[in-house]
Motif scaffolding. Sequence first.
Motif, PDB file in Angstrom:
ATOM      1  N   VAL A   1     -10.726  13.757  -2.047  1.00 44.88           N
ATOM      2  CA  VAL A   1     -12.067  13.973  -2.589  1.00 44.88           C
ATOM      3  C   VAL A   1     -12.005  13.978  -4.112  1.00 44.88           C
ATOM      4  O   VAL A   1     -11.173  14.666  -4.722  1.00 44.88           O
ATOM      5  CB  VAL A   1     -12.667  15.287  -2.055  1.00 44.88           C
ATOM      6  N   GLY A   2     -12.876  13.176  -4.709  1.00 47.41           N
ATOM      7  CA  GLY A   2     -12.900  13.043  -6.164  1.00 47.41           C
ATOM      8  C   GLY A   2     -12.078  11.885  -6.682  1.00 47.41           C
ATOM      9  O   GLY A   2     -12.218  11.496  -7.851  1.00 47.41           O
ATOM     10  N   ARG A   3     -11.236  11.305  -5.828  1.00 46.79           N
ATOM     11  CA  ARG A   3     -10.393  10.196  -6.262  1.00 46.79           C
ATOM     12  C   ARG A   3     -11.116   8.864  -6.106  1.00 46.79           C
ATOM     13  O   ARG A   3     -12.003   8.701  -5.260  1.00 46.79           O
ATOM     14  CB  ARG A   3      -9.090  10.166  -5.456  1.00 46.79           C
ATOM     15  N   SER A   4     -10.702   7.894  -6.891  1.00 55.72           N
ATOM     16  CA  SER A   4     -11.182   6.523  -6.766  1.00 55.72           C
ATOM     17  C   SER A   4     -10.151   5.723  -5.983  1.00 55.72           C
ATOM     18  O   SER A   4      -8.978   5.651  -6.377  1.00 55.72           O
ATOM     19  CB  SER A   4     -11.389   5.903  -8.143  1.00 55.72           C
ATOM     20  N   LEU A   5     -10.582   5.141  -4.870  1.00 53.31           N
ATOM     21  CA  LEU A   5      -9.675   4.405  -3.989  1.00 53.31           C
ATOM     22  C   LEU A   5     -10.227   3.016  -3.700  1.00 53.31           C
ATOM     23  O   LEU A   5     -11.434   2.802  -3.694  1.00 53.31           O
ATOM     24  CB  LEU A   5      -9.497   5.142  -2.654  1.00 53.31           C
ATOM     25  N   GLY A   6      -9.321   2.095  -3.446  1.00 52.57           N
ATOM     26  CA  GLY A   6      -9.736   0.796  -2.954  1.00 52.57           C
ATOM     27  C   GLY A   6     -10.096   0.906  -1.487  1.00 52.57           C
ATOM     28  O   GLY A   6      -9.414   1.589  -0.722  1.00 52.57           O
ATOM     29  N   VAL A   7     -11.174   0.252  -1.090  1.00 48.29           N
ATOM     30  CA  VAL A   7     -11.600   0.240   0.313  1.00 48.29           C
ATOM     31  C   VAL A   7     -11.917  -1.203   0.710  1.00 48.29           C
ATOM     32  O   VAL A   7     -12.704  -1.872   0.029  1.00 48.29           O
ATOM     33  CB  VAL A   7     -12.829   1.138   0.553  1.00 48.29           C
TER      34      VAL A   7
ATOM     35  N   LEU B   1      -5.084   4.110   4.372  1.00 47.57           N
ATOM     36  CA  LEU B   1      -5.419   3.810   5.763  1.00 47.57           C
ATOM     37  C   LEU B   1      -6.436   4.774   6.365  1.00 47.57           C
ATOM     38  O   LEU B   1      -6.624   4.824   7.571  1.00 47.57           O
ATOM     39  CB  LEU B   1      -4.159   3.755   6.649  1.00 47.57           C
ATOM     40  N   HIS B   2      -7.095   5.562   5.533  1.00 44.76           N
ATOM     41  CA  HIS B   2      -8.196   6.387   6.036  1.00 44.76           C
ATOM     42  C   HIS B   2      -9.422   5.512   6.273  1.00 44.76           C
ATOM     43  O   HIS B   2      -9.701   4.588   5.498  1.00 44.76           O
ATOM     44  CB  HIS B   2      -8.570   7.475   5.026  1.00 44.76           C
TER      45      HIS B   2
ATOM     46  N   MET C   1       0.812  -1.212   0.000  1.00 45.47           N
ATOM     47  CA  MET C   1       0.000   0.000   0.000  1.00 45.47           C
ATOM     48  C   MET C   1       0.853   1.273   0.000  1.00 45.47           C
ATOM     49  O   MET C   1       1.945   1.290   0.571  1.00 45.47           O
ATOM     50  CB  MET C   1      -0.944  -0.007   1.205  1.00 45.47           C
ATOM     51  N   PRO C   2       0.343   2.342  -0.619  1.00 47.44           N
ATOM     52  CA  PRO C   2       1.090   3.602  -0.716  1.00 47.44           C
ATOM     53  C   PRO C   2       1.015   4.406   0.573  1.00 47.44           C
ATOM     54  O   PRO C   2       0.536   5.544   0.610  1.00 47.44           O
ATOM     55  CB  PRO C   2       0.376   4.318  -1.874  1.00 47.44           C
ATOM     56  N   TYR C   3       1.502   3.809   1.632  1.00 50.30           N
ATOM     57  CA  TYR C   3       1.422   4.409   2.971  1.00 50.30           C
ATOM     58  C   TYR C   3       2.668   3.967   3.732  1.00 50.30           C
ATOM     59  O   TYR C   3       2.989   2.778   3.775  1.00 50.30           O
ATOM     60  CB  TYR C   3       0.161   3.915   3.683  1.00 50.30           C
ATOM     61  N   LEU C   4       3.378   4.925   4.317  1.00 48.30           N
ATOM     62  CA  LEU C   4       4.610   4.588   5.039  1.00 48.30           C
ATOM     63  C   LEU C   4       4.725   5.418   6.307  1.00 48.30           C
ATOM     64  O   LEU C   4       4.725   6.647   6.256  1.00 48.30           O
ATOM     65  CB  LEU C   4       5.835   4.850   4.149  1.00 48.30           C
TER      66      LEU C   4
ATOM     67  N   ASP D   1      10.183   9.415  -5.271  1.00 47.97           N
ATOM     68  CA  ASP D   1      10.538   9.135  -6.662  1.00 47.97           C
ATOM     69  C   ASP D   1      10.062   7.738  -7.056  1.00 47.97           C
ATOM     70  O   ASP D   1       9.605   7.515  -8.187  1.00 47.97           O
ATOM     71  CB  ASP D   1      12.051   9.236  -6.863  1.00 47.97           C
ATOM     72  N   ALA D   2      10.183   6.798  -6.102  1.00 49.46           N
ATOM     73  CA  ALA D   2       9.761   5.433  -6.375  1.00 49.46           C
ATOM     74  C   ALA D   2       8.249   5.291  -6.376  1.00 49.46           C
ATOM     75  O   ALA D   2       7.680   4.525  -7.162  1.00 49.46           O
ATOM     76  CB  ALA D   2      10.375   4.479  -5.348  1.00 49.46           C
ATOM     77  N   ARG D   3       7.582   5.988  -5.486  1.00 48.42           N
ATOM     78  CA  ARG D   3       6.119   5.891  -5.368  1.00 48.42           C
ATOM     79  C   ARG D   3       5.573   7.300  -5.141  1.00 48.42           C
ATOM     80  O   ARG D   3       5.371   7.730  -3.987  1.00 48.42           O
ATOM     81  CB  ARG D   3       5.754   4.971  -4.206  1.00 48.42           C
ATOM     82  N   PRO D   4       5.327   8.056  -6.216  1.00 51.66           N
ATOM     83  CA  PRO D   4       4.940   9.473  -6.084  1.00 51.66           C
ATOM     84  C   PRO D   4       3.672   9.694  -5.272  1.00 51.66           C
ATOM     85  O   PRO D   4       3.510  10.772  -4.677  1.00 51.66           O
ATOM     86  CB  PRO D   4       4.746   9.917  -7.540  1.00 51.66           C
ATOM     87  N   ASP D   5       2.749   8.717  -5.246  1.00 53.64           N
ATOM     88  CA  ASP D   5       1.477   8.931  -4.546  1.00 53.64           C
ATOM     89  C   ASP D   5       1.516   8.462  -3.098  1.00 53.64           C
ATOM     90  O   ASP D   5       0.480   8.404  -2.431  1.00 53.64           O
ATOM     91  CB  ASP D   5       0.346   8.207  -5.278  1.00 53.64           C
ATOM     92  N   ILE D   6       2.683   8.137  -2.575  1.00 52.27           N
ATOM     93  CA  ILE D   6       2.771   7.591  -1.222  1.00 52.27           C
ATOM     94  C   ILE D   6       2.367   8.632  -0.172  1.00 52.27           C
ATOM     95  O   ILE D   6       2.653   9.832  -0.325  1.00 52.27           O
ATOM     96  CB  ILE D   6       4.191   7.055  -0.944  1.00 52.27           C
ATOM     97  N   MET D   7       1.683   8.170   0.851  1.00 45.54           N
ATOM     98  CA  MET D   7       1.351   9.034   1.992  1.00 45.54           C
ATOM     99  C   MET D   7       2.333   8.723   3.114  1.00 45.54           C
ATOM    100  O   MET D   7       2.531   7.555   3.486  1.00 45.54           O
ATOM    101  CB  MET D   7      -0.080   8.809   2.474  1.00 45.54           C
TER     102      MET D   7
END
Length: 443
Positions: free
Chosen positions: A385-391, A410-411, A264-267, A300-306
């Motif tokens: 808001v406006g994004r499509s995410l897996g839940v 992780l929201h 997941m794009p969360y660290l 750089d490796a994962r631009p969308d990471i939180m």
Amino acid sequence: MTQDATQKAAKKLFIKTYGCQMNVYDSQRMAEAMGAEGYVLTEDQSDADMVLLNTCHIREKAAEKLYSDLGRLKPLKAEKPDLKIGVAGCVAQAEGEEIVRRMPLVDLVVGPQTYHRLPQMLRGEAPKILTEFPEEDKFDHLPERKVTRRAPAAFLTVQEGCDKFCAFCVVPYTRGAEVSRPVERILREARDLVARGVREITLLGQNVNGWHGLGEDGREWGFGRLIRAIAEIDGLDRIRYTTSHPNDMADDLIAAHRDIPALMPYLHLPVQSGSDRILKAMNRKHTADQYLRLIDRIKDARPDIMLTSDFIVGFPGETDQDHADTLRLIEQVGFGTAFSFKYSPRPGTPAYDRPEVDSAVADARLQELQALLSRQQKAAQEGMVGRSLGVLFEKQGRLPGQMVGKSDYLHSVFVDAPDAQIGDLVQVRIVESAANSLRGELI
């Protein structure tokens, strides 16, 4: 014996878990160990035949909280003299015999590395206080997990202990030196979890990205390679891990964030301070600039990471300039959220006797820092808001037909989904950001 009679004959175990995710995992394993002795979990402390307090020693007054909870158990013990009371976890490790001396109602004290011996302790076949660091692997002695359905998200401990010896931290003294579980055992447990309905696994360790276990090929693997192996398990959709140290973010782990969709794009990557002077006093062994350059490589490796982090405010010797340096680092990184605390001295740590920052000054700095982090969290959530995410749906909501799950980031996400089931992984369009959650619509 009928099933009803068996249930009536079963002894009941109540566990209160303090602190981190590793304690949650440990409580589950202790419940399984006691399950082999005929105990079933209960959520009603007054109905229990055994009460187990699984403690955490990270924050100030952890021991006082334990003794307060034990004091509240005195009437129950008086009413039920056969009630067994146990103290486990890091306060048990740190306090040991002092717990029994102060609270004679306690029947056993067990540290985090010896809880596999709980059944022996209860039967009187082992000492009532066990807080050593045994050479044996406790995981080898825990009972096989029953094939029962599990919640869709689960924890899996892969590493324990820490060798970093940060000046503020008790973990090396309560959890011991770093120990990495071998790959074969980790994969076996992960496959078992997936077979029982788990779709998301969070890998746990006090210094999880420092994991370096024996691989299936007989060689030592790094954490990035372990994640790649876990990602190959059929039916496992999501992988997370916590907690990490900046100095152990190896190239292969950063590459895993780029290459593995299930990761997941969360660290969560604690930095603690933005001041080089304070980082050195903390014995963190990295500078603020090194941390920032590491963040650039990860992005750089994962631009969308939180990114999330931990901060300690008011560490001994911290000046206004040190605090300003921390605020500057936060501004540069942009965190999705973060945990922040005023420094609390922990007995036995190198920083324990150092002169403390004036409490009012530390409080003011903490408020300023948390206000900045809150603004960043709000901005991060509104950016969803406006994004499509897996839940991944984990439970039903309070409203009819409502489901609650965790997003890729992780929201907590609330969705009207009357036909959905717990364990469904769905695509959701985020339509609203609330204080600490999001609201979405099924796509």
